[in-house]
Design an enzyme around this catalytic site. Structure first.
Site, PDB file in Angstrom:
ATOM      1  N   HIS B  67      27.885 -29.412 -60.113  1.00  0.00           N
ATOM      2  CA  HIS B  67      28.203 -29.398 -58.682  1.00  0.00           C
ATOM      3  C   HIS B  67      27.226 -28.488 -57.935  1.00  0.00           C
ATOM      4  CE1 HIS B  67      30.617 -27.493 -55.346  1.00  0.00           C
ATOM      5  NE2 HIS B  67      30.628 -28.756 -54.984  1.00  0.00           N
ATOM      6  N   GLU B  70      23.983 -30.164 -57.462  1.00  0.00           N
ATOM      7  CA  GLU B  70      24.094 -31.158 -56.398  1.00  0.00           C
ATOM      8  C   GLU B  70      23.867 -30.514 -55.037  1.00  0.00           C
ATOM      9  OE1 GLU B  70      28.137 -32.478 -55.270  1.00  0.00           O
ATOM     10  OE2 GLU B  70      26.995 -32.200 -53.425  1.00  0.00           O
ATOM     11  N   HIS B  71      24.478 -29.360 -54.816  1.00  0.00           N
ATOM     12  CA  HIS B  71      24.304 -28.669 -53.536  1.00  0.00           C
ATOM     13  C   HIS B  71      22.838 -28.320 -53.303  1.00  0.00           C
ATOM     14  CE1 HIS B  71      28.151 -27.149 -51.508  1.00  0.00           C
ATOM     15  NE2 HIS B  71      28.529 -28.089 -52.336  1.00  0.00           N
ATOM     16  N   GLU B 143      33.996 -23.146 -50.603  1.00  0.00           N
ATOM     17  CA  GLU B 143      34.471 -24.487 -50.912  1.00  0.00           C
ATOM     18  C   GLU B 143      35.575 -24.417 -51.966  1.00  0.00           C
ATOM     19  OE1 GLU B 143      31.427 -27.143 -52.347  1.00  0.00           O
ATOM     20  OE2 GLU B 143      32.811 -28.835 -52.476  1.00  0.00           O
TER      21      GLU B 143
END
Lengths: 418, 427
Positions: B67, B70-71, B143
Site C-alpha cells: 500500500h 502504491e502511494h 489514513e
C-alpha cells in the site's frame, strides 16, 4: 433529451440510448419540506415497497423482481434545496438478454404500478406490522447517520448553519416520528393520499425505447394518479436563523472531523458555472488548493474536500484531522480561500479544474444513475439543460469569472467532532 | 493478438502479449464516453514473505508495504507528481491496494493516449527518496486512523482475524503506524523490482479506443522484462479458525456484524474457479438473498434491515462466504442462519435454484454497463488464472447438485465465525 407532458399531469424525461444492458426508470414525488410531514413522506415508499396486494409481503415482491432477471426497485428519498423528493429507481435487464424472449419491461412497469397503487391496507390505514417494521428501520437509518462520522459532521454543520429554516430539516424526518407516539398506519395513509394528489411527479426514462411509446405505456400504467403542479425553485440557503461561528461536539473518535460551511448565494437560478469552477479550484479534487496544500504540502490529512450544492449555493469543506493539527488545518483552509479570492490561481490550476469538471460531466453519460441525477437537478433551472449544454457553459468560464465568483464564498459555520 | 467474442452479450476482448512481456487486454465499448485503464501488479497485502526462484532465504517485509508503494508510485523524478501530469490531460486518476493486487488507474473522456502515457510511464519509473517516504508516513498514518474509526471496516477485519489463523489476509492492508515506520526507500525499490516485473502485471483498457494507440504507448515506454518466478510464503497451513467470535466497541449508532464461513478449498483456478464462484453466488442468493425465507423472517423480526448483504469474498489463497450489516442482535441472526442452512440441506428447492440462477446471471451481465466494472473484474479474474468472458457461459453448467455440495462443504459450524462492532458503553 425529450420532455413529454403526460395526460395525467406527470412529466416524462427521456434519454434515448442503446449503450447499456439495462433500462432505467425513476419516479419522484416532490413536495416542500415540512417538519411535521417529512417523516411520513419518507416512510411511505418504504412501506409501499414492503407489501402489495398482488404479491403479498416483501418476499413476494422481491421474488417477482428476481423472476424478472434481478430487476431492482430502490427507494429514493432526496433533499433538493428546500424540497423533499420521494420515489423509486427501477432498473431491469434489456428484453433482448432474457433467456426465452420474455418482456421484462412490461412486467416491471406492472410491478411498479402495483407497488404504488395496491398497498395492503385495512379501514383506511396501512398494515400495522409493516408500518412498525419500516418505522424501526428508518429510525435505525437516522441513528446510523452517526456511524458515518464524515456525513454526521456535515449534517450537524448544515443543521447549525440553517437553523430554523426548512433547509436544516432532514429529508428522513425526525426521530420522534418513528417512536411509539409518532406516525400511525392511519396518519401515513393520509400522507399517501396527499402525496398522490398534491406532489409534483417527475419521471426519467433511460433506454432504447421510443419516448412517445414509453409515455403512452406509462399513461396506461400510472393513469390513475393525478399529481399536483407546484413550482420548483432554487432559492439560496436561508441562514437568517443562525449566528454561525464555531461548534465543537465531543465523541470518542480517533480522528477529528472538521466541517466548514460557506454561503455563496448562487444557485442554478443564476449563472452557476463560475461558482462551480471556483469550488473545484478551491477543493474539488487532487489538483485543488485544499488537496495540494492541506494534504500534500502540510501532510495534515488524507482528505480535504469541498462540495458545492448548486441548488442551495452552499459549500461544505470536510476533512479528517489529528486533534493537535485542528487550528493549523482551519487556518490553512481559510488561507487557501483567500488565495483564490485574491486571484492567486495559475493557468495550470484553472485548466486542470476545467478539464476535471468536463470529464465528470462526460463520464455521467455512461451511468444511468448519474444521468438521472443530472436530469433531476436540472429540473430546478428555469430552462432545461442537457449534459452537453452544461459542458459548453463550463468551457465559456474564464479564470477571471471563477475568481469573481469566489468573492461570494463567505465562511459561516465551523463544526468540529473530537 | 487474439480476439475473443461473446456474441450473445455483444462484447469482445482483444488480448495481446506485448514483446516486453506485459499482458494487454483491450475491451472495446463503442458509444461510451469514458475510457478506463488499469495497470495492475499481482502483489497485495497478502504477499508479505517472498523469494525469487534460486534464492535461499525468504524475505519478510513490513505490513502495509504494498500500500505504501502504491502511494509513492505517483512521485516523479523531476519533483513533480503524476497527478500534475494527469491534470494536464484531464484524466481522473486513482490507485488502490487490495489483498492480492495493486492497481493504478485512470478514467477519462478525452486525451486518452496522453493519459495512458502518464500511466505507463509513472508505473514503470519508480522514484523513492528518504524525504518522500517520511512525508508519506504522516499521510498514511492519518489514513489508517480514518479506517480505525470506521465500523464497517473494523467489523470485516475483525472477522478475518477470527477466520484465519496464519493467512496474511488477516492483516490490515495499510499495516499499522508502527509497521510502516519500518519502511524505507531501499525496501520499496526491492519490492518494486520483484513484484512490478512486467510478467507479473497486466494492462487492461476498456472503452472506445484504438488498439494502435495502446500499442504505440507500450512500445514507447516498456523495456523487455526478464521472466522471473516469485515464490511467496503465505504461512503455515490453516488447521481451523483462530477464534469464533470477536467484539469491539466503537461510536456507532447500531451494532454492525459480519458472519463468515471459511472455504477451505482454495486450490481451484480457471474455469473450475468460475464455476465455484457462480455456484456460491447462486447459493448465497438462495440462502440469504432478498427473496429468501431467511431474509423475510429476519427483516420481519427487525433483526436485519436493507443494509444486509452477502458475498463470496475471495483472492489469492483465501475464500470465504461472508454476510452482515446492521443488527441489534447479531447472535440471533446467527442462530436463525444455522437453522436456515439445516433446512436447506434437508430440502433442495429447484424452483428457488432456477430463480436465483436467473438473478445472479443478470447481475453479472449488468457488470458490462460500466467500463470500470469490466476492467476491475477482468483483472481480478486474470490474476486468478480465469477468463471474465467465460463467466456467463459457466452458468449453464451449474446444477442444483453443485450448489448443495457447496452448502455441505462450506456452511459448517466449524468454519464459522462472528464479528460484532457495538456502540460504546456509556456506563
Amino acid at each position: 433529451m425529450q420532455s413529454i407532458k403526460m395526460k395525467n399531469g406527470m412529466t416524462l424525461h427521456v434519454i434515448p440510448t442503446d449503450q447499456f444492458k439495462t433500462e432505467a426508470l425513476s419516479i419522484t414525488f416532490f413536495q416542500p419540506m415540512e417538519e411535521e410531514k417529512n417523516g411520513k413522506r419518507a416512510l411511505l415508499p418504504y412501506v409501499l415497497r414492503s407489501g402489495c396486494q398482488d404479491y403479498g409481503s416483501l418476499k413476494g415482491i422481491n421474488q417477482e423482481l428476481q423472476r424478472q432477471y434481478s430487476a431492482a426497485l430502490s427507494v429514493y428519498v432526496r433533499k433538493k434545496g428546500h424540497y423533499q423528493g420521494v420515489g423509486y429507481f427501477l432498473t431491469y435487464l434489456d428484453d433482448r438478454l432474457a433467456f426465452g424472449g420474455e418482456c421484462i419491461s412490461d412486467a416491471c412497469l406492472e410491478l411498479l404500478k402495483n407497488v404504488l397503487l395496491h398497498p395492503i391496507t385495512k379501514d383506511g390505514a396501512f398494515d400495522a406490522d409493516i408500518v412498525a417494521q419500516e418505522k424501526k428501520n428508518l429510525k435505525d437509518l437516522l441513528e446510523s447517520r452517526v456511524n458515518d462520522k464524515i456525513l454526521y459532521g456535515m449534517d450537524q454543520c448544515n443543521q447549525h448553519m440553517c437553523k430554523g429554516s426548512p433547509y436544516a430539516l432532514s429529508e428522513y424526518g425526525r426521530m420522534e416520528d418513528f417512536g411509539e407516539e409518532g406516525i400511525t398506519g392511519a396518519s401515513l395513509y393520509e400522507a399517501y393520499q396527499e402525496l398522490l394528489q398534491n406532489a409534483r411527479c417527475e419521471l426519467v426514462y433511460i433506454g432504447r425505447k421510443d419516448g412517445a411509446e414509453m409515455a403512452a405505456k406509462l399513461e396506461q400504467v400510472l393513469g390513475e394518479i393525478h399529481p399536483g403542479a407546484l413550482a420548483l425553485d432554487a432559492q439560496p440557503l436561508d441562514v437568517s436563523g443562525s449566528q454561525g461561528g464555531e461548534v465543537t461536539e465531543e465523541l470518542s473518535i480517533n480522528q477529528c472531523k472538521l466541517t466548514m460551511g460557506f454561503t455563496t448565494g448562487v444557485t442554478v437560478e443564476d449563472d452557476v458555472f463560475p461558482t462551480m469552477m471556483a469550488n473545484v479550484i478551491f477543493g474539488g479534487g487532487p489538483t485543488s488548493k485544499l488537496f495540494m496544500n492541506v494534504r500534500e504540502k502540510l501532510s495534515l490529512c488524507y482528505y480535504a474536500t469541498s462540495r458545492y450544492d448548486n441548488i442551495t449555493g452552499q459549500i461544505l469543506v470536510y476533512s479528517g484531522i489529528e486533534k493537535k493539527n485542528l487550528e493549523v488545518a482551519k487556518a490553512e483552509i481559510l488561507h487557501q480561500l483567500e488565495e483564490l479570492k485574491q486571484g492567486k490561481v495559475t493557468d495550470e490550476e484553472f485548466d486542470a479544474a476545467k478539464m476535471s469538471v468536463i470529464n465528470s460531466l462526460r463520464t455521467a453519460k455512461d451511468s444511468t444513475a448519474a444521468m438521472e441525477s443530472v436530469v433531476v437537478s436540472n429540473l430546478f433551472r428555469k430552462e432545461p439543460m442537457t449534459v452537453d449544454q452544461m459542458i459548453e457553459e463550463i468551457r465559456r468560464v474564464t479564470k477571471e469569472d471563477a475568481i469573481c465568483a469566489a468573492q461570494k464564498i463567505q465562511p459561516h459555520t465551523t463544526y468540529i467532532l473530537v | 493478438m487474439e480476439i475473443i467474442k461473446n456474441e450473445k452479450l455483444g462484447e469482445e476482448v482483444i488480448r495481446i502479449t506485448h514483446k516486453s512481456g506485459l499482458e494487454i487486454a483491450i475491451i472495446p465499448k463503442k458509444g461510451f464516453s469514458s475510457i478506463y485503464a488499469q495497470f495492475a501488479a499481482k502483489v497485495g497485502s497478502v504477499d508479505n514473505c517472498f523469494k525469487l526462484k534460486g534464492e535461499e532465504q525468504f524475505t519478510r517485509i513490513p505490513d502495509g508495504i504494498a500500500h505504501f508503494l502504491e502511494h509513492k508510485m505517483f512521485d516523479m523524478e523531476d519533483g513533480t507528481n503524476a497527478f500534475d501530469q494527469y491534470a494536464k490531460t484531464g484524466a481522473s486518476a486513482n490507485a488502490f491496494t487490495a489483498f492480492d493486487k495493486t492497481a493504478y488507474l485512470f478514467s477519462t473522456t478525452d486525451h486518452f493516449k496522453e493519459s495512458l502515457e502518464v500511466l505507463v510511464n509513472c508505473v514503470t519509473h519508480p522514484y523513492f527518496t528518504k524525504e518522500s517516504v517520511e512525508k508519506e508516513q504522516g499521510i498514511i498514518g492519518q489514513e489508517i486512523r480514518m479506517y480505525d474509526d470506521n465500523g464497517e471496516w473494523r467489523v470485516l477485519f475483525n472477522l478475518l482475524e477470527c477466520l484465519y489463523q496464519h493467512n496474511p489476509v488477516r492483516i490490515d492492508i495499510a499495516g499499522t503506524v508502527e509497521s510502516i515506520a519500518k519502511i524505507d526507500h531501499e525496501l520499496l525499490y526491492r519490492c518494486y523490482r520483484t513484484f512490478y516485473n512486467l510478467h507479473n502485471m497486466i494492462l487492461c483498457v476498456v472503452g472506445d479506443v484504438k488498439v494502435e494507440d495502446v500499442l504505440e504507448v507500450c512500445d514507447k515506454y516498456l523495456e523487455p522484462a526478464e521472466p522471473q518466478e516469485i515464490i511467496c510464503d503465505y504461512g503455515p497451513a490453516e488447521t481451523g479458525l483462530h477464534s469464533t467470535y470477536h467484539e469491539q466497541q466503537l461510536p456507532v449508532a447500531s451494532p454492525l456484524f459480519q458472519l463468515g464461513f471459511k472455504d477451505n478449498y482454495t486450490n481451484c483456478e480457471g474455469r473450475e474457479f468460475l464455476k465455484r464462484e457462480a455456484a456460491m453466488g447462486i447459493l448465497l442468493s438462495m440462502l440469504v438473498g432478498r427473496s429468501s425465507d431467511f431474509y423475510e423472517e429476519m427483516y420481519r423480526q427487525g433483526l436485519i434491515n436493507s443494509s444486509f448483504s452477502s458475498e463470496y469474498f475471495w483472492g489469492r489463497g483465501f475464500a470465504s462466504a461472508i454476510m452482515g450489516g446492521e443488527s441489534k442482535e447479531p447472535e440471533k441472526v446467527q442462530q436463525h442462519l444455522l437453522s436456515a442452512i439445516e433446512k436447506m440441506k434437508q430440502n433442495p428447492d429447484d424452483e428457488l435454484f432456477q430463480r436465483c440462477k436467473r438473478a445472479v446471471y443478470a447481475s453479472t451481465v449488468q457488470m458490462f454497463n460500466s467500463v470500470e466494472n469490466i476492467a476491475v473484474q477482468y483483472v481480478g479474474y486474470y490474476f486468478a488464472k480465469a477468463d471474465f468472458f467465460q463467466v456467463l457461459d459457466v452458468f449453464d453448467e451449474v446444477t442444483l447438485d453443485d450448489v448443495m455440495t457447496l452448502l455441505d462443504q462450506v456452511f459448517q459450524k466449524e468454519n464459522m465465525a462472528l464479528s460484532v462492532v457495538r456502540p460504546v458503553d456509556k456506563a
